[in-house]
Design a protein around this motif. Sequence first.
Motif, PDB file in Angstrom:
ATOM      1  N   GLY A   1       0.809  -1.210   0.000  1.00  0.00           N
ATOM      2  CA  GLY A   1       0.000   0.000   0.000  1.00  0.00           C
ATOM      3  C   GLY A   1       0.839   1.256   0.000  1.00  0.00           C
ATOM      4  N   LEU A   2       0.342   2.296  -0.658  1.00  0.00           N
ATOM      5  CA  LEU A   2       1.033   3.590  -0.722  1.00  0.00           C
ATOM      6  C   LEU A   2       0.148   4.660  -0.110  1.00  0.00           C
ATOM      7  CD1 LEU A   2       2.328   3.458  -4.417  1.00  0.00           C
ATOM      8  CD2 LEU A   2       3.613   2.876  -2.356  1.00  0.00           C
ATOM      9  N   ARG A   3       0.596   5.245   0.982  1.00  0.00           N
ATOM     10  CA  ARG A   3      -0.143   6.335   1.627  1.00  0.00           C
ATOM     11  C   ARG A   3      -1.649   6.038   1.688  1.00  0.00           C
ATOM     12  NH1 ARG A   3       3.046  10.362   3.012  1.00  0.00           N
ATOM     13  NH2 ARG A   3       1.212  11.535   3.690  1.00  0.00           N
ATOM     14  N   ASP A   4      -1.969   4.860   2.210  1.00  0.00           N
ATOM     15  CA  ASP A   4      -3.361   4.434   2.293  1.00  0.00           C
ATOM     16  C   ASP A   4      -3.943   4.605   3.692  1.00  0.00           C
ATOM     17  OD1 ASP A   4      -1.884   2.495   3.556  1.00  0.00           O
ATOM     18  OD2 ASP A   4      -2.628   0.815   2.356  1.00  0.00           O
ATOM     19  N   GLY A   5      -3.277   5.417   4.508  1.00  0.00           N
ATOM     20  CA  GLY A   5      -3.756   5.643   5.868  1.00  0.00           C
ATOM     21  C   GLY A   5      -3.268   4.629   6.869  1.00  0.00           C
ATOM     22  N   ARG A   6      -2.499   3.647   6.429  1.00  0.00           N
ATOM     23  CA  ARG A   6      -1.964   2.622   7.328  1.00  0.00           C
ATOM     24  C   ARG A   6      -0.474   2.832   7.537  1.00  0.00           C
ATOM     25  NH1 ARG A   6      -3.697  -3.196   5.578  1.00  0.00           N
ATOM     26  NH2 ARG A   6      -2.732  -3.531   7.607  1.00  0.00           N
ATOM     27  N   LYS A   7      -0.013   2.410   8.684  1.00  0.00           N
ATOM     28  CA  LYS A   7       1.412   2.474   8.987  1.00  0.00           C
ATOM     29  C   LYS A   7       1.895   1.058   9.305  1.00  0.00           C
ATOM     30  CE  LYS A   7       1.999   7.248  10.531  1.00  0.00           C
ATOM     31  NZ  LYS A   7       2.548   8.111  11.592  1.00  0.00           N
ATOM     32  N   ARG A   8       2.503   0.440   8.307  1.00  0.00           N
ATOM     33  CA  ARG A   8       2.955  -0.935   8.434  1.00  0.00           C
ATOM     34  C   ARG A   8       4.338  -0.998   9.068  1.00  0.00           C
ATOM     35  NH1 ARG A   8       0.248   0.158   3.910  1.00  0.00           N
ATOM     36  NH2 ARG A   8      -1.357  -1.319   3.177  1.00  0.00           N
ATOM     37  N   PRO A   9       4.638  -2.084   9.793  1.00  0.00           N
ATOM     38  CA  PRO A   9       6.017  -2.290  10.253  1.00  0.00           C
ATOM     39  C   PRO A   9       6.973  -2.337   9.060  1.00  0.00           C
ATOM     40  CG  PRO A   9       4.519  -3.877  11.256  1.00  0.00           C
ATOM     41  CD  PRO A   9       3.739  -3.175  10.183  1.00  0.00           C
ATOM     42  N   VAL A  10       8.192  -1.920   9.278  1.00  0.00           N
ATOM     43  CA  VAL A  10       9.197  -1.861   8.207  1.00  0.00           C
ATOM     44  C   VAL A  10      10.339  -2.804   8.548  1.00  0.00           C
ATOM     45  CG1 VAL A  10      10.744  -0.364   6.904  1.00  0.00           C
ATOM     46  CG2 VAL A  10       8.582   0.548   7.791  1.00  0.00           C
ATOM     47  N   ILE A  11      10.686  -3.661   7.608  1.00  0.00           N
ATOM     48  CA  ILE A  11      11.800  -4.603   7.778  1.00  0.00           C
ATOM     49  C   ILE A  11      12.887  -4.234   6.785  1.00  0.00           C
ATOM     50  CG2 ILE A  11      12.521  -7.007   7.631  1.00  0.00           C
ATOM     51  CD1 ILE A  11       9.644  -7.792   8.378  1.00  0.00           C
ATOM     52  N   VAL A  12      14.017  -3.781   7.298  1.00  0.00           N
ATOM     53  CA  VAL A  12      15.155  -3.399   6.458  1.00  0.00           C
ATOM     54  C   VAL A  12      16.190  -4.514   6.520  1.00  0.00           C
ATOM     55  CG1 VAL A  12      16.977  -1.722   6.032  1.00  0.00           C
ATOM     56  CG2 VAL A  12      14.744  -0.942   6.857  1.00  0.00           C
ATOM     57  N   SER A  13      16.383  -5.189   5.413  1.00  0.00           N
ATOM     58  CA  SER A  13      17.354  -6.292   5.345  1.00  0.00           C
ATOM     59  C   SER A  13      18.698  -5.763   4.842  1.00  0.00           C
ATOM     60  CB  SER A  13      16.842  -7.379   4.400  1.00  0.00           C
ATOM     61  OG  SER A  13      17.865  -8.317   4.112  1.00  0.00           O
ATOM     62  N   ILE A  14      19.745  -6.086   5.588  1.00  0.00           N
ATOM     63  CA  ILE A  14      21.112  -5.686   5.230  1.00  0.00           C
ATOM     64  C   ILE A  14      21.872  -6.946   4.842  1.00  0.00           C
ATOM     65  CG2 ILE A  14      23.227  -4.595   6.061  1.00  0.00           C
ATOM     66  CD1 ILE A  14      21.436  -2.951   7.961  1.00  0.00           C
ATOM     67  N   HIS A  15      22.360  -6.982   3.616  1.00  0.00           N
ATOM     68  CA  HIS A  15      22.851  -8.238   3.048  1.00  0.00           C
ATOM     69  C   HIS A  15      24.137  -8.733   3.682  1.00  0.00           C
ATOM     70  CE1 HIS A  15      26.257  -6.614   0.692  1.00  0.00           C
ATOM     71  NE2 HIS A  15      25.492  -5.558   0.403  1.00  0.00           N
ATOM     72  N   GLY A  16      24.352 -10.038   3.527  1.00  0.00           N
ATOM     73  CA  GLY A  16      25.573 -10.677   4.005  1.00  0.00           C
ATOM     74  C   GLY A  16      26.676 -10.619   2.965  1.00  0.00           C
ATOM     75  N   GLY A  17      27.660 -11.526   3.114  1.00  0.00           N
ATOM     76  CA  GLY A  17      28.825 -11.509   2.233  1.00  0.00           C
ATOM     77  C   GLY A  17      30.001 -10.798   2.850  1.00  0.00           C
TER      78      GLY A  17
ATOM     79  N   VAL B   1      23.875   4.163   7.172  1.00  0.00           N
ATOM     80  CA  VAL B   1      23.219   5.196   7.983  1.00  0.00           C
ATOM     81  C   VAL B   1      22.396   6.109   7.090  1.00  0.00           C
ATOM     82  CG1 VAL B   1      23.609   7.198   9.468  1.00  0.00           C
ATOM     83  CG2 VAL B   1      24.933   5.098   9.831  1.00  0.00           C
ATOM     84  N   LEU B   2      22.960   6.503   5.946  1.00  0.00           N
ATOM     85  CA  LEU B   2      22.223   7.350   5.019  1.00  0.00           C
ATOM     86  C   LEU B   2      20.981   6.626   4.498  1.00  0.00           C
ATOM     87  CD1 LEU B   2      22.139  10.049   3.445  1.00  0.00           C
ATOM     88  CD2 LEU B   2      23.386   8.875   1.604  1.00  0.00           C
ATOM     89  N   GLY B   3      21.123   5.319   4.215  1.00  0.00           N
ATOM     90  CA  GLY B   3      19.986   4.552   3.755  1.00  0.00           C
ATOM     91  C   GLY B   3      18.874   4.497   4.785  1.00  0.00           C
ATOM     92  N   LEU B   4      19.240   4.353   6.052  1.00  0.00           N
ATOM     93  CA  LEU B   4      18.239   4.341   7.120  1.00  0.00           C
ATOM     94  C   LEU B   4      17.614   5.722   7.306  1.00  0.00           C
ATOM     95  CD1 LEU B   4      20.049   2.020   9.692  1.00  0.00           C
ATOM     96  CD2 LEU B   4      18.005   1.472   8.348  1.00  0.00           C
ATOM     97  N   GLN B   5      18.394   6.766   7.079  1.00  0.00           N
ATOM     98  CA  GLN B   5      17.816   8.108   7.113  1.00  0.00           C
ATOM     99  C   GLN B   5      16.805   8.279   5.986  1.00  0.00           C
ATOM    100  OE1 GLN B   5      21.427  10.419   6.901  1.00  0.00           O
ATOM    101  NE2 GLN B   5      21.675  10.523   9.126  1.00  0.00           N
ATOM    102  N   TRP B   6      17.114   7.731   4.812  1.00  0.00           N
ATOM    103  CA  TRP B   6      16.174   7.777   3.695  1.00  0.00           C
ATOM    104  C   TRP B   6      14.872   7.068   4.083  1.00  0.00           C
ATOM    105  CZ3 TRP B   6      13.047   4.947   0.679  1.00  0.00           C
ATOM    106  CH2 TRP B   6      12.640   5.477  -0.548  1.00  0.00           C
ATOM    107  N   VAL B   7      15.000   5.904   4.717  1.00  0.00           N
ATOM    108  CA  VAL B   7      13.814   5.168   5.152  1.00  0.00           C
ATOM    109  C   VAL B   7      12.990   6.010   6.122  1.00  0.00           C
ATOM    110  CG1 VAL B   7      13.046   3.172   6.509  1.00  0.00           C
ATOM    111  CG2 VAL B   7      14.800   2.878   4.748  1.00  0.00           C
ATOM    112  N   ARG B   8      13.631   6.627   7.089  1.00  0.00           N
ATOM    113  CA  ARG B   8      12.903   7.446   8.062  1.00  0.00           C
ATOM    114  C   ARG B   8      12.150   8.587   7.364  1.00  0.00           C
ATOM    115  NH1 ARG B   8      11.853   8.925  13.082  1.00  0.00           N
ATOM    116  NH2 ARG B   8      12.656   6.955  13.834  1.00  0.00           N
ATOM    117  N   GLU B   9      12.768   9.202   6.379  1.00  0.00           N
ATOM    118  CA  GLU B   9      12.164  10.374   5.732  1.00  0.00           C
ATOM    119  C   GLU B   9      11.118  10.011   4.675  1.00  0.00           C
ATOM    120  OE1 GLU B   9      15.479  12.458   4.147  1.00  0.00           O
ATOM    121  OE2 GLU B   9      16.358  12.911   6.120  1.00  0.00           O
ATOM    122  N   ASN B  10      11.178   8.799   4.137  1.00  0.00           N
ATOM    123  CA  ASN B  10      10.349   8.475   2.973  1.00  0.00           C
ATOM    124  C   ASN B  10       9.358   7.333   3.162  1.00  0.00           C
ATOM    125  OD1 ASN B  10      11.470  10.047   0.402  1.00  0.00           O
ATOM    126  ND2 ASN B  10      13.245   9.484   1.649  1.00  0.00           N
ATOM    127  N   ILE B  11       9.546   6.507   4.170  1.00  0.00           N
ATOM    128  CA  ILE B  11       8.832   5.232   4.194  1.00  0.00           C
ATOM    129  C   ILE B  11       7.323   5.397   4.394  1.00  0.00           C
ATOM    130  CG2 ILE B  11       8.895   4.547   6.642  1.00  0.00           C
ATOM    131  CD1 ILE B  11       9.971   2.459   3.539  1.00  0.00           C
TER     132      ILE B  11
END
Length: 513
Positions: A108-124, A185-195
């Motif tokens: 959903g996009l801006r549908d009035g709901r606030k879903r939990p966010v799972i940010v996966s950071i890859h291995g390797g 850190v920048l990626g997580l800031q992007w998530v905070r500002e845009n998610i």
Amino acid sequence: MSATAGPGGLFRQATTTSGEILGLVNESVIQFKGVPYGAPTGGKRRYQAPARPAPWRGVRECFGYGPICPQVPTSIANPYGRLIQFDMVAAEGGISEDCLNLNIWTCGLRDGRKRPVIVSIHGGAFSIASGNARIYDGARLAQSGDVVVVTLSHRLASFGYLNLLDLDGTSEIPVAANSGLADLVLGLQWVRENIENFGGDPERVVIWGQSGGGWKVSALLALPAARGLFSRAVVQSGSLTRFQERDAAAAVAAGFVATLGLAPRNLAKLRTLPWPVLLEAQTKVGAQAFMPFLDGEFITQHAFDPAAPAASANVPLIVSTTRDDAGLFFNDFALDEAGLMGLLRQQFGERANDIRALYREHEHAASPFLLRARIITDAGFRRFAYMQAERKAQQGAAPVYVYQWNWPSPAYEGKFGAAHAIDVAAGFGNARDAILGGGCEPGRSLSHALSSMLIHFASTGEPGPVAGVAWAPYASAQRNCLLIDDPVILAKDPDHEIRAFWERQPSPISVLG
């Protein structure tokens, strides 16, 4: 917005702080891939702190994965690499220094709901792979739990962790230390500002990483710069307690520069050399030699040594291993008992006989290959995991939960056992992956159990029951550990004799390569 971008169409349009993007719809899941969260990092931007992307005009199509950081794929001759498809790491998106991009799956996009966010950071480790790898596909997880899933790519190895701070002549090219972690850190800031524009809740963000991704999550837990950007964390088979010392990182950098034929007086050429030349030198030095180090500004103290970091004291944490994690390092499946003893004597000397006797008492039927994998897992992966959990529990500010995945992968006739990364595929709900048996039972049910746990944890900060089994936090007195097998059980200090044996040894076996 075009007609096909509206409800019921094949495309959806979303707004970011840099501009409009267009994604594809697959059933109920809207997918945006290759979304820039940072500016290009090559040329004059090489070895600099990450910057926000420049705004764009019009609508940017985000239908396919973006480029990944320059790297050498896992050898096609490596059975484990083929099992998790890391030999195909550059199959989608290509390779470029312009690699600061992320992928989003949402219902959903801006549908009035606030879903939990799972940010996966890859291995390797800190040297290979990307958020594009097939094992991290987030569609099933987003759909089954109605959560927003994000995967990130970032700078790796010499492109992200080259210590130029201590080489003479670097005043000509101002540099930033540990830019690979700064990217995250920048990626997580992007998530905070845009998610929120993607139906997500910026106050309920879990960061989740396995193996090298677990090291990165462990690092983020200790970084003041990352404080407040996430509210829960999951570390799978990657408990990092200490960073590289600055002088060791400087020695690696000196070797890298020498391999390139450069000297302090002409280090500015580092900004003009083509990236394939840098990758060749990095490969000669050893990509895994490059890792986060104590630079004194961005990273000022070790991650979980001597104690859990204050920066994330209030963040609930899950720490885990698989029973046979260390099997990824070995290919000698035909190993016999005599060969096993020879290897144990090489590594452990006079302790070899006691170690073999202790393990054969508990593991009567395991192949010599798997017995070796379990020994090295307990001496390294598991010992670090318990160390991290103990220190988090002693901090007493937020709970820590521990699990051990014991169900063996059916792939390759089961010879990898409970393989490294089997719980990554399970967490994403990707039960069709070969490592989980290609859709077999109980692979499907265990995948459902683990992905449901991850969704519950992202939503509430508590994992809740797993396959109907209540999961109590870890504490030194009980040492609660959820054993994920068929069936799932909660155990108190499982294999306590083995755990106690390794705790008496002088130091853990490093899993940092």
